[in-house]
Design a protein around this motif. Sequence first.
Motif, PDB file in Angstrom:
ATOM      1  N   PHE A 201       7.186   5.098  -4.453  1.00  0.00           N
ATOM      2  CA  PHE A 201       6.185   4.919  -3.403  1.00  0.00           C
ATOM      3  C   PHE A 201       6.591   5.778  -2.210  1.00  0.00           C
ATOM      4  CE2 PHE A 201       4.811   1.557  -6.014  1.00  0.00           C
ATOM      5  CZ  PHE A 201       3.591   1.094  -5.562  1.00  0.00           C
ATOM      6  N   ARG A 202       5.610   6.147  -1.404  1.00  0.00           N
ATOM      7  CA  ARG A 202       5.883   6.909  -0.185  1.00  0.00           C
ATOM      8  C   ARG A 202       5.102   6.298   0.962  1.00  0.00           C
ATOM      9  NH1 ARG A 202       2.677  12.045  -2.533  1.00  0.00           N
ATOM     10  NH2 ARG A 202       0.567  11.185  -2.448  1.00  0.00           N
ATOM     11  N   PRO A 203       5.539   6.526   2.207  1.00  0.00           N
ATOM     12  CA  PRO A 203       4.804   5.975   3.355  1.00  0.00           C
ATOM     13  C   PRO A 203       3.405   6.585   3.446  1.00  0.00           C
ATOM     14  CG  PRO A 203       6.989   6.732   4.003  1.00  0.00           C
ATOM     15  CD  PRO A 203       6.753   7.236   2.620  1.00  0.00           C
ATOM     16  N   THR A 204       2.448   5.812   3.913  1.00  0.00           N
ATOM     17  CA  THR A 204       1.102   6.332   4.144  1.00  0.00           C
ATOM     18  C   THR A 204       1.110   7.221   5.382  1.00  0.00           C
ATOM     19  OG1 THR A 204       0.584   4.331   5.373  1.00  0.00           O
ATOM     20  CG2 THR A 204      -0.046   4.385   3.051  1.00  0.00           C
ATOM     21  N   TYR A 205      -0.037   7.826   5.666  1.00  0.00           N
ATOM     22  CA  TYR A 205      -0.099   8.819   6.744  1.00  0.00           C
ATOM     23  C   TYR A 205       0.302   8.245   8.105  1.00  0.00           C
ATOM     24  CZ  TYR A 205      -4.546   6.748   8.262  1.00  0.00           C
ATOM     25  OH  TYR A 205      -5.504   5.889   8.737  1.00  0.00           O
ATOM     26  N   ASP A 206       0.100   6.917   8.308  1.00  0.00           N
ATOM     27  CA  ASP A 206       0.434   6.324   9.605  1.00  0.00           C
ATOM     28  C   ASP A 206       1.728   5.502   9.561  1.00  0.00           C
ATOM     29  OD1 ASP A 206      -0.400   4.254   8.042  1.00  0.00           O
ATOM     30  OD2 ASP A 206      -2.041   3.608   9.354  1.00  0.00           O
ATOM     31  N   ASN A 207       2.438   5.560   8.420  1.00  0.00           N
ATOM     32  CA  ASN A 207       3.715   4.842   8.247  1.00  0.00           C
ATOM     33  C   ASN A 207       3.590   3.334   8.355  1.00  0.00           C
ATOM     34  OD1 ASN A 207       5.555   7.039   7.797  1.00  0.00           O
ATOM     35  ND2 ASN A 207       5.323   7.580   9.960  1.00  0.00           N
ATOM     36  N   GLU A 208       2.394   2.811   8.197  1.00  0.00           N
ATOM     37  CA  GLU A 208       2.205   1.362   8.268  1.00  0.00           C
ATOM     38  C   GLU A 208       2.219   0.704   6.896  1.00  0.00           C
ATOM     39  OE1 GLU A 208      -1.168   0.178  10.505  1.00  0.00           O
ATOM     40  OE2 GLU A 208      -0.445   1.012  12.402  1.00  0.00           O
TER      41      GLU A 208
ATOM     42  N   VAL B 252       3.220   7.454  -5.537  1.00  0.00           N
ATOM     43  CA  VAL B 252       3.207   8.909  -5.694  1.00  0.00           C
ATOM     44  C   VAL B 252       2.422   9.294  -6.936  1.00  0.00           C
ATOM     45  CG1 VAL B 252       4.669  10.936  -6.115  1.00  0.00           C
ATOM     46  CG2 VAL B 252       5.393   9.180  -4.486  1.00  0.00           C
ATOM     47  N   VAL B 253       2.501   8.449  -7.971  1.00  0.00           N
ATOM     48  CA  VAL B 253       1.811   8.680  -9.239  1.00  0.00           C
ATOM     49  C   VAL B 253       1.598   7.310  -9.883  1.00  0.00           C
ATOM     50  CG1 VAL B 253       3.943   8.957 -10.570  1.00  0.00           C
ATOM     51  CG2 VAL B 253       1.852  10.094 -11.356  1.00  0.00           C
ATOM     52  N   LEU B 254       0.617   7.190 -10.788  1.00  0.00           N
ATOM     53  CA  LEU B 254       0.392   5.913 -11.466  1.00  0.00           C
ATOM     54  C   LEU B 254       1.179   5.883 -12.773  1.00  0.00           C
ATOM     55  CD1 LEU B 254      -3.406   5.217 -10.868  1.00  0.00           C
ATOM     56  CD2 LEU B 254      -1.434   4.668  -9.448  1.00  0.00           C
ATOM     57  N   PRO B 255       1.625   4.694 -13.205  1.00  0.00           N
ATOM     58  CA  PRO B 255       2.574   4.618 -14.329  1.00  0.00           C
ATOM     59  C   PRO B 255       1.963   4.406 -15.708  1.00  0.00           C
ATOM     60  CG  PRO B 255       2.459   2.509 -13.203  1.00  0.00           C
ATOM     61  CD  PRO B 255       1.497   3.415 -12.482  1.00  0.00           C
ATOM     62  N   GLY B 256       0.666   4.137 -15.824  1.00  0.00           N
ATOM     63  CA  GLY B 256       0.089   3.621 -17.061  1.00  0.00           C
ATOM     64  C   GLY B 256       0.148   4.523 -18.269  1.00  0.00           C
ATOM     65  N   THR B 257      -0.126   3.931 -19.448  1.00  0.00           N
ATOM     66  CA  THR B 257      -0.014   4.644 -20.731  1.00  0.00           C
ATOM     67  C   THR B 257      -1.348   5.241 -21.170  1.00  0.00           C
ATOM     68  OG1 THR B 257      -0.404   2.555 -21.896  1.00  0.00           O
ATOM     69  CG2 THR B 257       1.880   3.225 -21.555  1.00  0.00           C
ATOM     70  N   PHE B 258      -2.297   5.406 -20.275  1.00  0.00           N
ATOM     71  CA  PHE B 258      -3.564   6.030 -20.642  1.00  0.00           C
ATOM     72  C   PHE B 258      -3.495   7.528 -20.323  1.00  0.00           C
ATOM     73  CE2 PHE B 258      -7.983   7.320 -19.969  1.00  0.00           C
ATOM     74  CZ  PHE B 258      -8.554   6.851 -21.146  1.00  0.00           C
TER      75      PHE B 258
ATOM     76  N   ASP C 258     -11.303   0.577   3.228  1.00  0.00           N
ATOM     77  CA  ASP C 258      -9.869   0.365   3.006  1.00  0.00           C
ATOM     78  C   ASP C 258      -9.148   1.675   2.684  1.00  0.00           C
ATOM     79  OD1 ASP C 258     -10.169  -2.357   3.389  1.00  0.00           O
ATOM     80  OD2 ASP C 258      -8.811  -2.847   1.730  1.00  0.00           O
ATOM     81  N   VAL C 259      -9.796   2.518   1.874  1.00  0.00           N
ATOM     82  CA  VAL C 259      -9.162   3.779   1.456  1.00  0.00           C
ATOM     83  C   VAL C 259      -8.948   4.694   2.655  1.00  0.00           C
ATOM     84  CG1 VAL C 259      -9.472   5.891   0.115  1.00  0.00           C
ATOM     85  CG2 VAL C 259     -10.010   3.682  -0.912  1.00  0.00           C
ATOM     86  N   ILE C 260      -9.993   4.894   3.470  1.00  0.00           N
ATOM     87  CA  ILE C 260      -9.845   5.839   4.586  1.00  0.00           C
ATOM     88  C   ILE C 260      -9.045   5.220   5.735  1.00  0.00           C
ATOM     89  CG2 ILE C 260     -11.953   7.079   3.987  1.00  0.00           C
ATOM     90  CD1 ILE C 260     -13.398   5.700   6.220  1.00  0.00           C
ATOM     91  N   GLY C 261      -9.032   3.905   5.818  1.00  0.00           N
ATOM     92  CA  GLY C 261      -8.281   3.260   6.894  1.00  0.00           C
ATOM     93  C   GLY C 261      -6.794   3.183   6.611  1.00  0.00           C
ATOM     94  N   LYS C 262      -6.425   2.952   5.344  1.00  0.00           N
ATOM     95  CA  LYS C 262      -5.014   2.739   5.011  1.00  0.00           C
ATOM     96  C   LYS C 262      -4.330   3.967   4.408  1.00  0.00           C
ATOM     97  CE  LYS C 262      -5.293  -2.244   4.059  1.00  0.00           C
ATOM     98  NZ  LYS C 262      -5.109  -3.272   3.002  1.00  0.00           N
ATOM     99  N   PHE C 263      -5.082   4.729   3.561  1.00  0.00           N
ATOM    100  CA  PHE C 263      -4.404   5.738   2.751  1.00  0.00           C
ATOM    101  C   PHE C 263      -4.921   7.164   2.916  1.00  0.00           C
ATOM    102  CE2 PHE C 263      -4.651   1.703   0.270  1.00  0.00           C
ATOM    103  CZ  PHE C 263      -3.314   1.331   0.391  1.00  0.00           C
TER     104      PHE C 263
END
Length: 735
Positions: free
Chosen positions: A146-153, A158-164, A73-78
């Motif tokens: 958020f930003r489009p992925t490499y294939d715009n699909e 852009v960054v994660l929001p959490g308090t850790f 999923d990671v290499i296919g989508k992002f």
Amino acid sequence: MGVDLAGHIEDTKLAEALSERYIAYAMSTIMARSLPDVRDGLKPVHRRLLYAMQQLRLDPTSGFKKCARVVGDVIGKFHPHGDASVYEALVRLAQDFAVRYPLIEGQGNFGSIDGDGAAAMRYTESRLTEVAQTLLDGINDDGVDFRPTYDNEDHEPVVLPGTFPNLLANGAAGIAVGMATSIPPHNAAEICNAAKLLIENPEATVADLVEHIPGPDFPTGGILVEDRDSIIRSYETGRGSFRTRARWEKEEGRFGTWSIIVTEIPYQVQKSRLIEQIAELMEKRELPLLGDVRDESTTDIRLVLEPKSKTTDPEVLMETLFRKTPLENRFSLNMNVLGGDRVPGVLSLKAVILAWLNHLHEVLIRRLNHRLAAVLRRLEILDGFLAVYLNLDEVIRIIREEDEPKISLMKTFELTDLQAEAVLNMRLRSLRRLEEMEIRKERDSLASERKSIETLLGSEKRRWTRIGKDLDATIKKFGSGALGNRRTQIAKPPKAVDISAAFEVEKEPLTILLSREGWIRAMKGHGLDPQGHRFKEGDEAGLFSECQSVDRLCLIASGGKAFTIKAADLPRGRGFGQPVRTLVDIPQEERVVALFPVTEEGKRIIASESGRGMIVSETGIAAEKRTGKQVFNLKDGESIFACIPVEGTHVLALGSNKRALIFPMEQLPEMSRGSGVSLQKLGDNTLRVLRTLTLKDGLIWQEGQRVRSAEDLSVLEGRRGAVGRAAPQWMLRKN
């Protein structure tokens, strides 16, 4: 109509084309691969891994999924890169000996502290941990862009929001083009307490923060033995290092015997490699007090070190191991990160925490606005419901009889478009009298929440109070127990332990030879001809020095640093020796100017090419550490010219401008460190010769020449720093 570019050739300079492409590659490496973001402490591959796993609903309470599915999923989508590198990143996030707070929970073989690799991704399974879930908290509430992925699909955060506080809690390491980062792990509860201090007092200093964060907290434990002032200095500049030692204890045996049990080793030291190094040193007889080493580890580390003699002092035995093996290790600090504006820079501890707090503040405002919009929308719908509930029969009639019921509802009950749409979409089962009470109850609750959100949005002080409470929740969640308790003990720097008795060296004459290419070796005896020895192809004799095997040798580098090595540690035999840069950290662009044995009373004149110099004591410039000691402070473009022994009564300097000067030795000051004073005014010229002499005894300038008397030399006498006189021909004449 498009322009046909087929066959089009455009002339450009190769240097410009290469420069443009290399800069693009360098920026890609820095921005999208090697440096973490100061806000969430993640590189793109790690952020994409966590987001992809959230999309797969792999939260801590769900079942595990094959790592191959996650990587796919990671290499296919992002992340359009190799599956091996993505899987390596996933594995590291799951290793509790590699990251302080694992972001991924692994099931299966995920490697070991011995350096064993993980099983193939088709065999292992994974899911997110609570720490990762905290990092992702709020990602669906418009907390971040958020930003489009490499294939715009698709889109990715852009960054994660959490308090850790992930950047400092888990640390980071990476090598980009022209820059690198190295951040050790820390304790999350301590970071949150330091952040709370900054919320209460933004003027707090790094020294104040160190009260809460006394140093790194490594996943493998160990003992931090760095000086507190050094720790503060490192955190203030964002650069430095931390010295850690293995945790050990003495275990008594039978009949007065004993052994050392090592239970924790420094961070990122492979246990199997550590044992190999100890065994190799024992074979070379460099650990004379150690009799045997055994690995009795299971899931916990247990290294057994047995002394050769039960009369050996355990402290002395361990000191020999700390000096020779990675049982004592230094972890470098280089807080080079991408800021919120995506610009890389080295930040102090305070700047890093402030950047993270500002990120939390921005995320809080965005989440509050997102929730407020949702609350206002729902309140509008509920107001519409209440308006029509008093006239349900009329609503039903309009829906049944009117051609355009929506417009009629809006006109009859003064509804908005949203309210009318909600009424039309209402289920028939909701048309009960009891439902009206539920709607009023929900409306009152939402009205109260709206007021609370608007109050928060209107007061920055209240928002920081809210962030403080969120930090308290993080402390409560991750600040105690096996995961949260501090693992690395903070200790005072150890007292010096005399181990000279353990390394008694037989005294014998040696000649030390350093080749032009930097290979150093020791040869037995004095009076040897360096030219008569073999060198690597393209290399030749450089510096040499006669000494004893018990002596310490000082090397002066052209950058002004002094380095000290033991003559007994140098390789012997018929080989070429070993590179001197494996013994001391001399920069590649610098050369060794002088090599001499350190004596108690010895003094040296050290001088730069520009004609500045000073007297230093040999013992004063000796430095046992690999990084050496900066003795002479140079200006840009300068280098050290010479380092000669102090002998006689006068100093002779000859410049490239063919002017010579002789001045009394007493006019030259002795310093422990500095930029020196002017020996001779040279202008744009450089120093060519530096000699010492006893003026009344005269001077033999070159072998085979006659002695030049004090009367011959008197014309060159002057005060230190003068221009000097034109040098006589016998000085300029070459052999």
